[in-house]
Design a protein around this motif. Structure first.
Motif, mmCIF file in Angstrom:
data_model
loop_
_atom_site.group_PDB
_atom_site.id
_atom_site.type_symbol
_atom_site.label_atom_id
_atom_site.label_comp_id
_atom_site.label_asym_id
_atom_site.label_seq_id
_atom_site.Cartn_x
_atom_site.Cartn_y
_atom_site.Cartn_z
ATOM 1 N N ILE A 1 137.665 -43.071 -5.162
ATOM 2 C CA ILE A 1 137.024 -44.083 -4.327
ATOM 3 C C ILE A 1 136.476 -43.418 -3.074
ATOM 4 C CG2 ILE A 1 137.396 -46.167 -2.947
ATOM 5 C CD1 ILE A 1 139.516 -46.988 -5.034
ATOM 6 N N ALA A 2 135.185 -43.593 -2.843
ATOM 7 C CA ALA A 2 134.542 -43.005 -1.670
ATOM 8 C C ALA A 2 134.634 -43.925 -0.467
ATOM 9 C CB ALA A 2 133.091 -42.686 -1.986
ATOM 10 N N SER A 3 134.638 -45.240 -0.705
ATOM 11 C CA SER A 3 134.787 -46.194 0.391
ATOM 12 C C SER A 3 135.176 -47.546 -0.179
ATOM 13 C CB SER A 3 133.494 -46.317 1.206
ATOM 14 O OG SER A 3 132.475 -46.924 0.432
ATOM 15 N N GLY A 4 135.691 -48.388 0.685
ATOM 16 C CA GLY A 4 136.064 -49.739 0.306
ATOM 17 C C GLY A 4 137.313 -49.793 -0.549
ATOM 18 N N ILE A 5 137.551 -50.973 -1.107
ATOM 19 C CA ILE A 5 138.705 -51.198 -1.971
ATOM 20 C C ILE A 5 138.246 -52.005 -3.180
ATOM 21 C CG2 ILE A 5 140.450 -51.087 -0.149
ATOM 22 C CD1 ILE A 5 140.470 -54.120 -0.061
ATOM 23 N N VAL A 6 139.052 -51.944 -4.243
ATOM 24 C CA VAL A 6 138.742 -52.698 -5.457
ATOM 25 C C VAL A 6 140.045 -53.270 -6.001
ATOM 26 C CG1 VAL A 6 138.907 -50.738 -7.044
ATOM 27 C CG2 VAL A 6 137.455 -52.687 -7.632
ATOM 28 N N ARG A 7 139.938 -54.470 -6.569
ATOM 29 C CA ARG A 7 141.103 -55.125 -7.172
ATOM 30 C C ARG A 7 140.697 -55.680 -8.533
ATOM 31 N NH1 ARG A 7 141.094 -56.783 -1.759
ATOM 32 N NH2 ARG A 7 142.927 -56.109 -0.616
ATOM 33 N N VAL A 8 141.705 -55.901 -9.374
ATOM 34 C CA VAL A 8 141.453 -56.532 -10.662
ATOM 35 C C VAL A 8 140.791 -57.888 -10.404
ATOM 36 C CG1 VAL A 8 142.544 -57.530 -12.701
ATOM 37 C CG2 VAL A 8 143.342 -55.325 -11.811
ATOM 38 N N GLY A 9 139.740 -58.163 -11.143
ATOM 39 C CA GLY A 9 138.998 -59.411 -10.982
ATOM 40 C C GLY A 9 137.743 -59.259 -10.137
ATOM 41 N N ASP A 10 137.644 -58.171 -9.368
ATOM 42 C CA ASP A 10 136.452 -57.960 -8.540
ATOM 43 C C ASP A 10 135.227 -57.709 -9.415
ATOM 44 O OD1 ASP A 10 138.015 -58.172 -6.286
ATOM 45 O OD2 ASP A 10 137.856 -56.052 -5.710
ATOM 46 N N LYS A 11 134.089 -58.193 -8.955
ATOM 47 C CA LYS A 11 132.823 -57.925 -9.615
ATOM 48 C C LYS A 11 132.286 -56.606 -9.057
ATOM 49 C CE LYS A 11 128.200 -59.802 -10.241
ATOM 50 N NZ LYS A 11 127.281 -60.899 -9.880
ATOM 51 N N VAL A 12 131.864 -55.722 -9.952
ATOM 52 C CA VAL A 12 131.271 -54.449 -9.543
ATOM 53 C C VAL A 12 129.892 -54.337 -10.175
ATOM 54 C CG1 VAL A 12 133.459 -53.242 -9.167
ATOM 55 C CG2 VAL A 12 132.421 -53.197 -11.429
ATOM 56 N N THR A 13 129.028 -53.621 -9.503
ATOM 57 C CA THR A 13 127.672 -53.415 -9.998
ATOM 58 C C THR A 13 127.415 -51.928 -10.116
ATOM 59 O OG1 THR A 13 126.958 -55.443 -8.895
ATOM 60 C CG2 THR A 13 125.229 -53.909 -9.572
ATOM 61 N N SER A 14 126.906 -51.534 -11.244
ATOM 62 C CA SER A 14 126.595 -50.137 -11.509
ATOM 63 C C SER A 14 125.166 -49.846 -11.076
ATOM 64 C CB SER A 14 126.754 -49.869 -13.010
ATOM 65 O OG SER A 14 126.391 -48.557 -13.306
ATOM 66 N N TRP A 15 124.994 -48.740 -10.406
ATOM 67 C CA TRP A 15 123.652 -48.347 -9.966
ATOM 68 C C TRP A 15 123.268 -47.048 -10.634
ATOM 69 C CZ3 TRP A 15 120.627 -51.692 -7.774
ATOM 70 C CH2 TRP A 15 121.208 -52.790 -7.140
ATOM 71 N N PRO A 16 122.053 -46.833 -11.008
ATOM 72 C CA PRO A 16 120.878 -47.592 -10.593
ATOM 73 C C PRO A 16 120.510 -48.745 -11.511
ATOM 74 C CG PRO A 16 120.164 -45.598 -11.686
ATOM 75 C CD PRO A 16 121.679 -45.573 -11.652
ATOM 76 N N SER A 17 121.256 -48.965 -12.602
ATOM 77 C CA SER A 17 120.870 -49.995 -13.576
ATOM 78 C C SER A 17 120.992 -51.412 -13.029
ATOM 79 C CB SER A 17 121.716 -49.871 -14.842
ATOM 80 O OG SER A 17 123.048 -50.309 -14.592
ATOM 81 N N GLY A 18 121.934 -51.653 -12.111
ATOM 82 C CA GLY A 18 122.155 -53.001 -11.594
ATOM 83 C C GLY A 18 123.022 -53.852 -12.493
ATOM 84 N N THR A 19 123.593 -53.270 -13.541
ATOM 85 C CA THR A 19 124.465 -53.990 -14.467
ATOM 86 C C THR A 19 125.785 -54.314 -13.783
ATOM 87 O OG1 THR A 19 123.488 -52.764 -16.311
ATOM 88 C CG2 THR A 19 125.581 -53.893 -16.730
ATOM 89 N N SER A 20 126.246 -55.560 -13.958
ATOM 90 C CA SER A 20 127.492 -55.995 -13.323
ATOM 91 C C SER A 20 128.582 -56.234 -14.357
ATOM 92 C CB SER A 20 127.276 -57.301 -12.540
ATOM 93 O OG SER A 20 126.418 -57.072 -11.455
ATOM 94 N N ALA A 21 129.816 -56.109 -13.909
ATOM 95 C CA ALA A 21 130.984 -56.361 -14.752
ATOM 96 C C ALA A 21 132.146 -56.738 -13.840
ATOM 97 C CB ALA A 21 131.326 -55.123 -15.572
ATOM 98 N N ARG A 22 133.230 -57.206 -14.435
ATOM 99 C CA ARG A 22 134.454 -57.510 -13.679
ATOM 100 C C ARG A 22 135.510 -56.479 -14.003
ATOM 101 N NH1 ARG A 22 134.050 -61.339 -10.141
ATOM 102 N NH2 ARG A 22 132.671 -63.047 -10.635
ATOM 103 N N VAL A 23 136.279 -56.091 -13.004
ATOM 104 C CA VAL A 23 137.366 -55.132 -13.198
ATOM 105 C C VAL A 23 138.499 -55.859 -13.921
ATOM 106 C CG1 VAL A 23 139.050 -53.657 -12.041
ATOM 107 C CG2 VAL A 23 136.722 -53.849 -11.126
ATOM 108 N N THR A 24 138.863 -55.375 -15.102
ATOM 109 C CA THR A 24 139.934 -56.011 -15.875
ATOM 110 C C THR A 24 141.259 -55.308 -15.706
ATOM 111 O OG1 THR A 24 139.362 -54.730 -17.832
ATOM 112 C CG2 THR A 24 138.354 -56.914 -17.617
ATOM 113 N N ARG A 25 141.207 -54.028 -15.367
ATOM 114 C CA ARG A 25 142.444 -53.260 -15.250
ATOM 115 C C ARG A 25 142.175 -52.010 -14.437
ATOM 116 N NH1 ARG A 25 145.672 -50.923 -20.499
ATOM 117 N NH2 ARG A 25 143.782 -49.713 -20.760
ATOM 118 N N ILE A 26 143.160 -51.592 -13.655
ATOM 119 C CA ILE A 26 143.077 -50.337 -12.921
ATOM 120 C C ILE A 26 144.182 -49.440 -13.460
ATOM 121 C CG2 ILE A 26 143.270 -49.197 -10.672
ATOM 122 C CD1 ILE A 26 142.205 -51.853 -9.448
ATOM 123 N N VAL A 27 143.795 -48.293 -13.983
ATOM 124 C CA VAL A 27 144.754 -47.358 -14.598
ATOM 125 C C VAL A 27 144.816 -46.125 -13.707
ATOM 126 C CG1 VAL A 27 145.290 -46.020 -16.653
ATOM 127 C CG2 VAL A 27 144.091 -48.210 -16.879
#
Length: 182
Positions: A155-181
């Motif tokens: 992680i370069a900055s910020g925080i993430v939790r299960v359930g958070d929406k994330v967006t992949s760049w440069p495509s702009g595709t979004s998904a939800r975090v289902t699990r952190i391993v």
């Protein structure tokens, strides 16, 4: 605890920077006979630059200087000069005899702080959780079998939790975090 042993020699500075990059607390091990060395200051500065605010100054081998309070205070004061703004917990120790490692030692009546293990178990670390948005450069796509796909990186900055929406760049595709391993 996860420990990263990072030797103090100058040629291992990069190992120390790697270990400190994910640490919450730095333990600086100082030989009471030798005092503060340039490499100890170098490593402390690097840890400080990487955002570590909580330091243990483990002044070891106090048994070899007869548990001299002046030796302890001189080393502690030397570190105070260049770790300004950091939280520094100096401990006079003898790892050989167990002094101030797990329990307080009668041989250091001048020390009223916590022994090493108790300090580590109770320290409230000063984490600099960035207010910046979550940024996670992907370093590896892990796909050990057809049922799992994970993205590895730091992680370069910020925080993430299960359930958070994330967006992949440069495509702009979004998904939800289902699990952190980890």
């Amino acid at each position: 605890f996860i420990l990263a042993d990072t030797p103090g020699h100058e040629q291992y500075t990069r190992n120390m920077a790697t270990g400190a990059s994910t640490a919450d607390v730095a333990i600086l091990l100082i030989d009471a006979r030798n005092g503060v060395r340039a490499q100890s200051k170098r490593h402390a500065r690097i840890a400080r630059l990487l955002g570590i605010q909580d330091f243990v100054l483990a002044i070891n081998k106090m048994d070899l200087v007869d548990y001299d309070v002046d030796v302890f205070e001189k080393i502690r004061d030397d570190f105070d000069e260049f770790l300004s703004g950091a939280s520094v917990h100096a401990i006079p120790m003898s790892a050989l005899n167990g002094d101030n490692v797990i329990t307080r030692s009668d041989r250091t009546p001048y020390f009223d702080g916590l022994p090493l293990l108790e300090y580590l178990e109770t320290v409230q670390v000063h984490r600099n959780l960035p207010a910046a948005p979550f940024r996670f450069p992907v370093q590896l796509v892990a796909r050990p079998d057809q049922d799992f796909r994970g993205y590895a990186g730091q992680i370069a900055s910020g925080i993430v939790r299960v359930g958070d929406k994330v967006t992949s760049w440069p495509s702009g595709t979004s998904a939800r975090v289902t699990r952190i391993v980890t």
